[in-house]
Design an enzyme around this catalytic site. Structure first.
Site, PDB file in Angstrom:
ATOM      1  N   ALA A 110     -10.679   3.096   6.058  1.00 30.75           N
ATOM      2  CA  ALA A 110     -11.332   2.114   6.133  1.00 30.75           C
ATOM      3  C   ALA A 110     -10.597   0.748   5.338  1.00 30.75           C
ATOM      4  O   ALA A 110     -11.360  -0.110   4.767  1.00 30.75           O
ATOM      5  CB  ALA A 110     -12.813   2.182   6.254  1.00 30.75           C
ATOM      6  N   GLN A 111      -9.670   1.335   4.313  1.00 27.71           N
ATOM      7  CA  GLN A 111      -9.171   0.787   3.029  1.00 27.71           C
ATOM      8  C   GLN A 111      -8.554  -0.138   3.356  1.00 27.71           C
ATOM      9  O   GLN A 111      -8.461  -0.824   2.068  1.00 27.71           O
ATOM     10  CB  GLN A 111      -8.748   1.698   2.243  1.00 27.71           C
ATOM     11  CG  GLN A 111      -9.152   2.881   1.789  1.00 27.71           C
ATOM     12  CD  GLN A 111      -8.998   4.153   2.558  1.00 27.71           C
ATOM     13  OE1 GLN A 111      -9.037   4.427   3.533  1.00 27.71           O
ATOM     14  NE2 GLN A 111      -8.611   5.252   1.996  1.00 27.71           N
ATOM     15  N   GLY A 120     -14.782  27.769  -6.244  1.00 23.59           N
ATOM     16  CA  GLY A 120     -13.694  27.122  -6.894  1.00 23.59           C
ATOM     17  C   GLY A 120     -12.817  25.139  -6.265  1.00 23.59           C
ATOM     18  O   GLY A 120     -14.267  25.305  -6.339  1.00 23.59           O
ATOM     19  N   SER A 128      -1.838   1.423  10.811  1.00 25.95           N
ATOM     20  CA  SER A 128      -2.425   2.844  10.130  1.00 25.95           C
ATOM     21  C   SER A 128      -1.391   3.930  10.704  1.00 25.95           C
ATOM     22  O   SER A 128      -1.752   4.409  10.775  1.00 25.95           O
ATOM     23  CB  SER A 128      -3.666   3.023   9.283  1.00 25.95           C
ATOM     24  OG  SER A 128      -3.821   1.652   8.853  1.00 25.95           O
ATOM     25  N   THR A 151       1.161  -1.144  -0.313  1.00 26.54           N
ATOM     26  CA  THR A 151       0.093   0.203  -0.187  1.00 26.54           C
ATOM     27  C   THR A 151       0.612   1.153  -0.064  1.00 26.54           C
ATOM     28  O   THR A 151       2.332   0.995   0.061  1.00 26.54           O
ATOM     29  CB  THR A 151      -0.850  -0.234   1.106  1.00 26.54           C
ATOM     30  OG1 THR A 151      -0.400   0.235   2.782  1.00 26.54           O
ATOM     31  CG2 THR A 151      -2.240  -1.298   1.428  1.00 26.54           C
ATOM     32  N   CYS A 152       0.280   2.618   0.517  1.00 24.85           N
ATOM     33  CA  CYS A 152       1.300   3.064   0.089  1.00 24.85           C
ATOM     34  C   CYS A 152       1.780   4.095   0.832  1.00 24.85           C
ATOM     35  O   CYS A 152       2.810   4.388   1.638  1.00 24.85           O
ATOM     36  CB  CYS A 152       0.257   4.529  -0.754  1.00 24.85           C
ATOM     37  SG  CYS A 152      -1.006   5.145   0.638  1.00 24.85           S
ATOM     38  N   GLN A 185      -7.461  -3.618   1.262  1.00 22.86           N
ATOM     39  CA  GLN A 185      -6.004  -4.144   0.531  1.00 22.86           C
ATOM     40  C   GLN A 185      -5.660  -4.887   1.309  1.00 22.86           C
ATOM     41  O   GLN A 185      -4.789  -5.905   0.243  1.00 22.86           O
ATOM     42  CB  GLN A 185      -5.567  -2.569   1.339  1.00 22.86           C
ATOM     43  CG  GLN A 185      -5.665  -1.625   0.215  1.00 22.86           C
ATOM     44  CD  GLN A 185      -4.392  -0.174   1.222  1.00 22.86           C
ATOM     45  OE1 GLN A 185      -4.268  -0.135   2.208  1.00 22.86           O
ATOM     46  NE2 GLN A 185      -4.953   0.637  -0.296  1.00 22.86           N
TER      47      GLN A 185
END
Lengths: 426, 296
Positions: free
Chosen positions: A117-118, A192, A111, A49-50, A122
């Protein structure tokens, strides 16, 4: 059964290095295949993951489990990265620690943003890729199934996932929902077209928002963003008109001064008799003059206000951490006990089969000798019963020791000793 | 039917609901929402049984049961309606502190009812009985909506104040959304105006039938008209502005209606309104003949 984990995570490894060591899905599939070729007697799952690159391994016997250095080198070599440069940043865990680590990761306790939640999806995805590449089998199956169960238990029994901690999600799910019952009949104005605005808009659309207007100095960017969310655009010089009729305003421009003054808004609202309006001013510097908040039925929330909510929620999640960690520990103990129970069950069964085999051989030999002497069948039965009792009495002490030490740290070594002493094979 | 059920039974249930609601920020009670709903349901059941028993009592004058025969029954039925509304709102979202605002109004109505328990029953005149019931029920419904409007109005102002000052809901004290409170406020304003209009019209017919004229300048009728005018004005303002008055002003209107209602109630209860001793020699419309034509 033996377990190990090696990897680099956000705890010790800077993002620049994590980026170099990260695996895409295709790379994960290839790495799984390479792993299988190189360590055919071990199972593996690669989680990338990242925030982390972690390789989980399992084998039935310790000797078949690759050394942590080999595993670390395997990951670095895949990317052609010199292992020596990152070896000091490598986290290496074995046995119970590696099991507990996966459960902690899957429960989102490890985390960068606790409770996000991801991570569980993963983890599941990494396991599925390993199954597809046949690098994961029975051992990994029970390991990752359990990890998913633990993560669900943590989610159900703690509030660790309940509070949002990103500015856009807090703005919509915690602030806007204090004002509105529903979003499908509200007029929403996005001023914006930056990243924060787009993210907030995504949450609003997910919550049912339908009537959205995007106003941006750069009309091209406004049109692009509006197309993504099925919104309409308005010219910049119509800003005050749009502000006056909106129910919810999200403002995220990069303007270096206020774009809406309190006096002009008051005058415009006075002419039209506007309803209550919620303004989420997420811009820095702020888009709305602070005096706007003093106008009746105008509710102004700035980035600082939302940041405070995020911080409080983050704190609330941290407070749930010990409870969640306790669940993880409890489940790790349970998982290990199940493994041991399963492992000892096999050993005991093998031991009994082996003893029975020896008994049958000896009994057969004796019976063939005695049959020549024409002995009483009753006596023959007594002899067989005696053999059974002898076997049971011989096996009773080691079985008792196994049972008594089922929950102790010695259990695995007892099983190991038993297998060696009686030469039990898999 | 369960003749032992008394005011104390449901009063106690509502008090428990109020205490449980009020203690949200003080102590953590496991299953708080279940207790709240359970006590509200228990209170409503006892309340309903009590009302059935009350309505089963035979009126001494006519020898058969009478609905809304006196001020006591009138206020207790009003409290029942509010309790039902409170239960519905609590079931909608048990985590919102709705009971904290509605239960006190229920208790006040029950308290007023207790004070008026020994008051004279309303007169029973068979020919105009239908109008009397319409008059009583309309005012009852109007009163209930004004009380609810008051509760929603205060909730709106509290919620508005908290949000203006960036004080978000906590687990201990949560209110409904501003949108819901404003829409309930509007509903209460409109419903009370309609009910009061029906009550006023039926009262006029009732007076014409009973006394032959309407004492427009008597204190209680004037102030009753004032209450209707106030509810009507608030509703017209809401309709004309298409809701753009802003929630706060709607809330103020609802609260103003409640204050006027309290004045009216006070005057009506201490006056002889609805009592049988009103004999007047004042000239007026020949209402009895009109009523005979209307009800023929």
């Amino acid at each position: 059964m033996h377990w190990a984990m090696v990897g680099w995570s956000h705890h010790k490894t800077p993002v620049e290095i994590r980026e170099l060591l990260a695996f895409s899905n295709e790379q994960v599939l290839e790495a799984n295949q390479r792993f299988k070729d190189r360590f055919p007697e071990a199972e593996s799952v690669l989680l990338s993951t990242c925030n982390r690159v972690e390789l989980y391994c399992a084998a039935n016997e310790a000797i078949r489990l690759p050394a942590s250095e080999d595993l670390g080198r395997f990951l670095a070599d895949f990317h052609g990265f010199p292992y020596g440069d990152v070896s000091s940043l490598l986290t290496s865990l074995a046995g119970r620690e590696s099991i507990q680590h996966l459960f902690t990761v899957a429960s989102s306790l490890d985390s960068m943003v606790i409770g996000e939640a991801q991570i569980l999806s993963q983890v599941k995805s990494a396991y599925e890729l390993a199954c597809n590449g046949r690098s994961a089998s029975a051992l990994m199956h029970q390991f990752f199934q359990k990890a998913a169960t633990v993560a669900k238990r943590v989610a159900n029994e703690t509030d660790i996932h309940k509070r949002r901690i990103s500015i856009p999600s807090v703005a919509v799910s915690e602030i806007a929902t204090e004002f509105f019952e529903r979003f499908d009949d509200k007029r929403i104005l996005l001023i914006g077209a930056g990243e924060m605005g787009a993210e907030t808009l995504r949450y609003l659309v997910d919550s049912g928002a339908q009537t959205i207007t995007v106003v941006n100095r750069n009309a091209q960017r406004a049109t692009e963003l509006a197309a993504v969310y099925g919104a309409r655009t308005a010219d910049w010089d119509q800003l005050l008109d749009e502000v006056t009729v909106a129910d919810l305003i999200v403002s995220t421009t990069g303007a270096d001064q206020h774009i809406v003054q309190a006096a002009s808004l008051k005058s415009a609202r006075g002419k039209r008799g506007s309803q209550a309006v919620l303004i989420l001013d997420l811009a820095v510097p702020r888009d709305f003059e602070s005096e706007v908040a003093q106008l009746p039925d105008v509710y102004l929330f700035t980035l600082d206000d939302l940041q405070q909510v995020c911080d409080r929620n983050r704190q609330a999640r941290q407070e749930q951490w010990p409870k969640a960690q306790y669940i993880v520990q409890q489940e790790t103990d349970k998982f290990l006990a199940e493994l041991i129970h399963r492992g000892s069950g096999t050993t005991i069964k093998q031991l009994r089969q082996q003893a029975d085999q020896v008994k049958q051989q000896e009994l057969k030999r004796l019976q063939s000798k005695l049959s020549a002497r024409d002995i009483d069948p009753e006596l023959e039965k007594d002899i067989e019963v005696s053999f059974d009792r002898l076997v049971n009495k011989l096996l009773h002490p080691p079985m008792k020791s196994l049972r008594e030490n089922a929950d102790s740290n010695h259990h695995a070594s007892l099983i190991d000793a038993l297998r060696r002493l009686f030469q039990l094979k898999d | 039917m369960l003749s032992g059920v008394s005011v104390t039974c449901f009063l106690f249930s509502y008090l428990v609901v109020l205490v449980v609601e009020a203690s949200r920020s003080l102590i953590k009670i496991p299953g708080r929402n279940l207790i709240l709903i359970g006590m509200l349901v228990a209170g409503l059941i006892a309340h309903s049984i009590f009302l059935v028993n009350q309505f089963s009592l035979e009126d001494a004058q006519v020898g058969r049961p009478q609905l809304l025969a006196n001020w006591f029954q009138w206020t207790v039925v009003g409290a029942w309606g509010l309790a039902l509304a409170c239960l519905i709102l609590t079931l909608r979202d048990p985590n919102r502190s709705t009971g904290l605002f509605v239960i006190p109004l229920i208790l006040v109505l029950i308290g007023v009812g207790q004070l008026l328990r020994d008051s004279e029953p309303f007169p029973v005149e068979t020919t105009i009985n239908v109008w009397r019931v319409i008059h009583g029920v309309s005012w009852l419904v109007g009163t209930m909506f004004i009380c609810l409007g008051m509760a929603f109005g205060i909730m709106y102002l509290v919620q508005s104040y908290r949000l203006k000052n960036k004080r978000r809901s906590s687990e201990h004290f949560k209110l409904s959304t501003l949108e819901f409170l404003q829409s309930m406020n509007r509903l209460s304003l409109f419903s009370s105006a309609v009910a009061l209009a029906v009550g006023l019209l039926s009262g006029i017919v009732l007076n014409l039938g009973r006394e032959g004229y309407v004492s427009w300048f008597s204190g209680d009728i004037l102030i009753t008209c004032g209450l209707f005018a106030s509810a009507l004005t608030a509703s017209v303002l809401e309709i004309v502005s298409r809701g753009s008055l802003g929630g706060r002003r709607s809330a103020y209107l609802a609260i103003a209606n409640f204050v006027i209602l309290m004045l009216v109630m006070g005057i009506v209860l201490v006056s002889s309104h609805g009592q049988p001793d009103r004999v007047s020699n004042r000239p007026g419309l020949n209402g009895a003949s009109i009523l005979r034509e209307v009800t023929a």
